[in-house]
Design a protein around this motif. Structure first.
Motif, PDB file in Angstrom:
ATOM      1  N   SER A  90       0.832  -1.201   0.000  1.00  9.92           N
ATOM      2  CA  SER A  90       0.000   0.000   0.000  1.00  9.92           C
ATOM      3  C   SER A  90       0.872   1.258   0.000  1.00  9.92           C
ATOM      4  O   SER A  90       1.951   1.281   0.589  1.00  9.92           O
ATOM      5  N   LYS A 100       4.238   6.225  -5.676  1.00  9.74           N
ATOM      6  CA  LYS A 100       3.165   5.270  -5.942  1.00  9.74           C
ATOM      7  C   LYS A 100       3.603   4.305  -7.042  1.00  9.74           C
ATOM      8  O   LYS A 100       4.168   4.705  -8.053  1.00  9.74           O
ATOM      9  N   ARG A 102       3.343   1.775 -10.217  1.00 10.37           N
ATOM     10  CA  ARG A 102       2.585   1.737 -11.467  1.00 10.37           C
ATOM     11  C   ARG A 102       2.912   0.444 -12.178  1.00 10.37           C
ATOM     12  O   ARG A 102       3.584  -0.418 -11.648  1.00 10.37           O
ATOM     13  N   ASP A 119      -2.595  -6.381  -0.692  1.00 11.61           N
ATOM     14  CA  ASP A 119      -2.949  -4.967  -0.514  1.00 11.61           C
ATOM     15  C   ASP A 119      -2.084  -4.118  -1.449  1.00 11.61           C
ATOM     16  O   ASP A 119      -0.873  -3.988  -1.249  1.00 11.61           O
ATOM     17  N   LEU A 120      -2.727  -3.526  -2.468  1.00 12.04           N
ATOM     18  CA  LEU A 120      -2.053  -2.607  -3.394  1.00 12.04           C
ATOM     19  C   LEU A 120      -2.732  -1.241  -3.372  1.00 12.04           C
ATOM     20  O   LEU A 120      -2.668  -0.482  -4.345  1.00 12.04           O
ATOM     21  N   SER A 121      -3.366  -0.915  -2.283  1.00 10.95           N
ATOM     22  CA  SER A 121      -4.155   0.322  -2.192  1.00 10.95           C
ATOM     23  C   SER A 121      -3.287   1.563  -2.339  1.00 10.95           C
ATOM     24  O   SER A 121      -2.080   1.546  -2.080  1.00 10.95           O
ATOM     25  N   TYR A 122      -3.932   2.652  -2.782  1.00 10.39           N
ATOM     26  CA  TYR A 122      -3.328   3.984  -2.921  1.00 10.39           C
ATOM     27  C   TYR A 122      -2.223   4.068  -3.970  1.00 10.39           C
ATOM     28  O   TYR A 122      -1.506   5.059  -4.043  1.00 10.39           O
ATOM     29  N   ASN A 123      -2.052   3.067  -4.801  1.00  9.02           N
ATOM     30  CA  ASN A 123      -1.070   3.147  -5.871  1.00  9.02           C
ATOM     31  C   ASN A 123      -1.729   3.688  -7.139  1.00  9.02           C
ATOM     32  O   ASN A 123      -2.890   4.107  -7.117  1.00  9.02           O
ATOM     33  N   PHE A 145      -7.779  -3.064  -3.051  1.00 10.20           N
ATOM     34  CA  PHE A 145      -7.339  -2.232  -4.173  1.00 10.20           C
ATOM     35  C   PHE A 145      -7.901  -0.813  -4.021  1.00 10.20           C
ATOM     36  O   PHE A 145      -8.141  -0.125  -4.998  1.00 10.20           O
ATOM     37  N   ALA A 148      -6.534   2.442  -5.972  1.00 10.22           N
ATOM     38  CA  ALA A 148      -5.373   1.988  -6.736  1.00 10.22           C
ATOM     39  C   ALA A 148      -5.461   2.387  -8.199  1.00 10.22           C
ATOM     40  O   ALA A 148      -4.565   2.089  -8.988  1.00 10.22           O
ATOM     41  N   THR A 171     -12.772   3.430  -5.819  1.00 11.18           N
ATOM     42  CA  THR A 171     -11.970   4.324  -6.640  1.00 11.18           C
ATOM     43  C   THR A 171     -12.295   5.759  -6.277  1.00 11.18           C
ATOM     44  O   THR A 171     -13.277   6.039  -5.571  1.00 11.18           O
TER      45      THR A 171
END
Length: 799
Positions: A90, A100, A102, A119-123, A145, A148, A171
């Motif tokens: 995250s 972040k 990509r 958890d790949l949130s806030y990317n 996500f 993300a 989102t």
């Protein structure tokens, strides 16, 4: 006896040795398992997954080297088996965009067969869809996500994650169209789901209605479908099997219907959010259903009407009641005093009338009341401050309140925010403010107070925002505000304060906003302002100030650099007040929705300032609005004014500026408001870029020597400014004209000399005739002069 003691001690020692050996063996075994590191196949899968990611910073994945992937940042392994269990990447703690991640998600993740947490949130995976293979990670219990920035359709293969307990695909609301679904049936297969958030995901094209899907999830506790383009709100109860739902958020949808009665029969519900859903009907028609656990209710920004008097009083556990921006009428309900747990009450922007009941302050836990913009009348209860012992936020602006501020108001020791503006309050401002050690924001503007500003206001050490504008106070403020050293925002506009400015601001070096417009201040603009490092809104308009514009204003650091404002530094409680501020910009008073630190403004209009515009002012590259109109300024507009590339509004009208409009101004592409009228400007009006949009002739009227569109005066006509007739002509043309002038004069002199003098020198007869003519003419002039003198003498003797 001694033998027994010896045997006992031996037994204790034996047990101790056995435990020590067992612990050592256990630690040795664990250490051997840990020393093995992660499984090689899973390490290779992570390295392949890393190659698909773009880490602009180079730091996020810098630890992903070496053999032991269990020590890599974001990777968690089992202590017993070494399998990768959790992947936590995250970017929640990173505000910088470059930090972040990509790129794309590589299918190598499928080799992490024991993965249960992803958890790949806030990317920032903009342009990348959620991969279908995620649905094959069947041991996943958490898939996060959140924000993300994935795009496209949510794959239905996620329905294969039968062990999933937590799913968040939310989102950003501004990007709500980027992620959507065509079918919601796959959600009903997630039988273990307890947390589901699809906020911002477009559900408008979903074949299956959301209530039917939710009813298939018996263990679901939290459901967030806010801002999902929903318009289906069934009036009959679709929730038959739902027995554990406690959190339901459906705000920012478009239901356009009354609130269904079945909502108030979900006895497990604790949180209900229905903000800005186009809900209609009467709030007084709510059934007296059994909602024993409901503590948060948000129905704000809808079209609900009716009277609150007999509604919602049965919600005994209510802590947050948010009903702002509706059409609710009638008096403030008396049942509010019986809601003993109530902490926040927001009834602003309605049509509530009547007086403030004394019972309003009775809930012992009440910390915030936003009653603004209603029709509440009468005085503020005298004991208001005595009862509100925990009050933090009090907003009563925009009503019909009268009378004076009760002295008890200065005893609310926990108060941070106080807004009593835009009422009919009168009398003197209370003097004993020293008890309010936490007060940060105070707005008493637009009332009818009398007298001056009590110096005790500056005894509040936390005070940062002070608004006392527009209530006709008349006093000299030389000493009243000198101790307000913590102030960052000061608005005293629209009063009758007089005297000079310097003593007022002598110690206010933390100021970021100074609003002293529409008063009676005299003298010059003190240079002490130039030492204020945070000053970015500087409004001294409509006073009696004189002298030049200080050149040192170019030192205002806050107007040189555009700073990104961090919203998270302020609590949600203060957000509406930081985002709404009335300012005079672009020739009118507007309410700005932007964050105040993003507005950079200088307004010195309607004074008696003299001199030129200091060229140094053009170094304030972050300036958004500059108004110097209706002064006595002169000179030329600085040629490098185009350095103000952020400028959106420029008003120089009503002065004595001369010369051309600098052609460089056409490069100021953000300029949308321009006023240059009533000066002495000359030459052609620029026509490139922004000037093509300035097609209103009133922008330039009152400049008789300006020409070109949108004025009717053509630049090719014989329009000459007697003082600046050559303005607008380039140096090459000017030099050419000068050469031709001197050449013509020389030729004329030579020709004239030789035509007259040369002829007299060569021809004797012409020379004699010329001199004879001169003699005869001279004699005649002498005779005429003598005769005139004699007549004048004779007339004098006759008298």
């Amino acid at each position: 006896m001694a033998n027994r003691n010896s045997m006992f001690r031996l037994a204790i020692l034996l047990v101790f040795v056995l435990f020590t050996e067992a612990a050592a063996w256990s630690n040795s075994t664990s250490a051997k398992t840990f020393d093995r590191g992660c499984i090689e196949k899973e390490r290779e899968a992570l390295l392949k997954f890393k190659k698909g990611l773009i880490d602009l910073s180079g730091d996020r994945l810098s630890s992903w080297v070496g053999d032991d992937c269990c020590n890599w940042v974001g990777v968690e392994c089992s202590n017993h088996t070494g399998h990768v269990l959790s992947l936590q990447l995250s970017a929640a703690d990173y505000n910088v965009e470059s930090l972040k991640l990509r790129g794309t998600l590589d299918p190598s993740l499928l080799n992490l067969t024991h993965l249960n947490y992803l958890d790949l949130s806030y990317n920032f995976f903009h342009g990348t869809p959620i991969p279908k293979f995620i649905g094959s990670l069947k041991n996943l219990r958490t898939l996060n996500f959140y924000l993300a920035s994935f795009t496209g359709l949510v794959p239905s293969t996620l329905g294969n994650l039968s062990n999933l307990e937590y799913l968040d695909l939310s989102t950003n609301p501004s990007n709500s169209k980027l992620l959507g679904v065509s079918d919601l049936n796959w959600v009903s297969s997630l039988s273990s789901l307890q947390y589901l958030s699809l906020s911002g995901v477009d559900l408008s094209n979903a074949i299956t209605s959301w209530p039917q899907v939710v009813d298939m999830l018996p263990t679901l506790g939290l459901l967030d479908l806010s801002n999902c383009e929903l318009d289906n709100f069934p009036q009959s109860n679709p929730f038959v099997n739902t027995t554990s739902l406690y959190f339901l958020e459906l705000s920012y949808n478009n239901f356009q219907s009354p609130i269904p009665e079945w909502f108030f029969n979900i006895t497990t519900l604790t949180n209900l959010g229905l903000k800005k859903c186009e809900l209609s009907g009467s709030i007084s028609g709510f059934p007296r259903a059994n909602l024993p656990n409901l503590w948060y209710l948000d129905l704000s920004s809808n079209k609900l009407g009716g009277n609150l008097q007999d509604s919602l009083g049965y919600l005994k556990n209510l802590e947050f009641l948010l009903l702002s921006d509706n059409s609710i009428v009638g008096p403030l309900p008396t049942f509010i005093g019986n809601l003993s747990l109530l902490g926040v009450l927001d009834l602003s922007l309605n049509m509530i009338n009547g007086i403030i009941p004394e019972s309003l302050g009775k809930p012992a836990n009440l910390i915030a009341i936003s009653l603004k913009n209603n029709a509440i009348s009468g005085p503020i209860p005298l004991n208001f401050g005595h009862e509100m012992t925990k009050m933090v936020f009090l907003e009563l602006s925009g009503n019909l309140l009268n009378g004076s501020i009760p002295p008890s108001m200065t005893e609310v020791k926990e108060l941070i925010f106080l807004d009593l503006s835009s009422n009919y309050l009168s009398g003197a401002i209370p003097s004993k403010w020293h008890r309010l050690k936490l007060l940060t924001y105070m707005d008493l503007s637009n009332n009818s107070f009398s007298g001056g500003i009590p110096s005790s206001i500056c005894s509040m050490p936390s005070l940062q925002w002070l608004k006392l504008g527009n209530y006709n106070l008349s006093a000299e403020l030389s000493l009243s505000l000198q101790d307000c050293t913590g102030l960052s925002y000061l608005d005293l506009g629209g009063n009758r304060f007089f005297g000079t400015i310097r003593p007022i601001v002598e110690n206010l070096f933390n100021m970021s906003y100074i609003g002293l417009r529409s008063n009676m201040f005299i003298g010059d603009i003190p240079e002490i302002f130039c030492q204020f490092p945070h000053l970015h809104i500087f409004d001294l308009a409509h006073n009696n100030l004189s002298g030049p514009i200080p050149r040192c204003l170019a030192n205002l650091k806050a107007l040189k650099y555009t700073v990104t404002f961090n919203r998270s530094a302020y609590t949600d409680l203060f957000q509406p007040y930081l985002e709404h501020l009335e300012m005079f910009v672009k020739g009118r008073q507007d309410e700005y929705i932007k964050i105040i630190p993003m507005l950079h403004l200088i307004d010195l209009s309607s004074n008696y300032l003299t001199g030129e515009i200091p060229e140094e002012i053009t170094n304030l590259s972050a300036l958004v609005s500059l108004n110097l109109s209706w002064n006595q300024l002169s000179g030329k507009i600085p040629g490098n004014i185009n350095n103000l590339q952020q400028l959106e509004s420029l008003d120089l009208s009503g002065n004595h500026f001369t010369g051309p409009i600098p052609p460089s101004m056409s490069s100021m592409t953000l300029l949308s408001h321009l006023r240059l009228s009533y000066n002495n400007l000359s030459g052609p009006i620029p026509t490139a870029n922004q000037f093509q949009t300035f097609d209103d002739p009133s922008i330039y009227e009152g400049n008789p020597y300006l020409c070109g569109p949108p004025l009717t005066t053509s630049c090719s006509s014989d329009l000459k400014d007697p003082q600046y007739k050559d303005e607008g002509v380039d140096d090459e043309d000017r030099l050419s004209e000068m050469l031709w002038f001197y050449f013509s004069m020389t030729v004329g002199f030579v020709v004239g000399f030789w035509v007259v003098c040369g002829t007299l020198m060569i021809k004797r007869s012409w020379r004699r005739a010329y001199f004879r003519f001169v003699e005869d003419t001279t004699d005649k002039l002498v005779v005429v002069a003598v005769a005139c003198c004699r007549r004048m003498v004779a007339q004098l003797f006759r008298r």
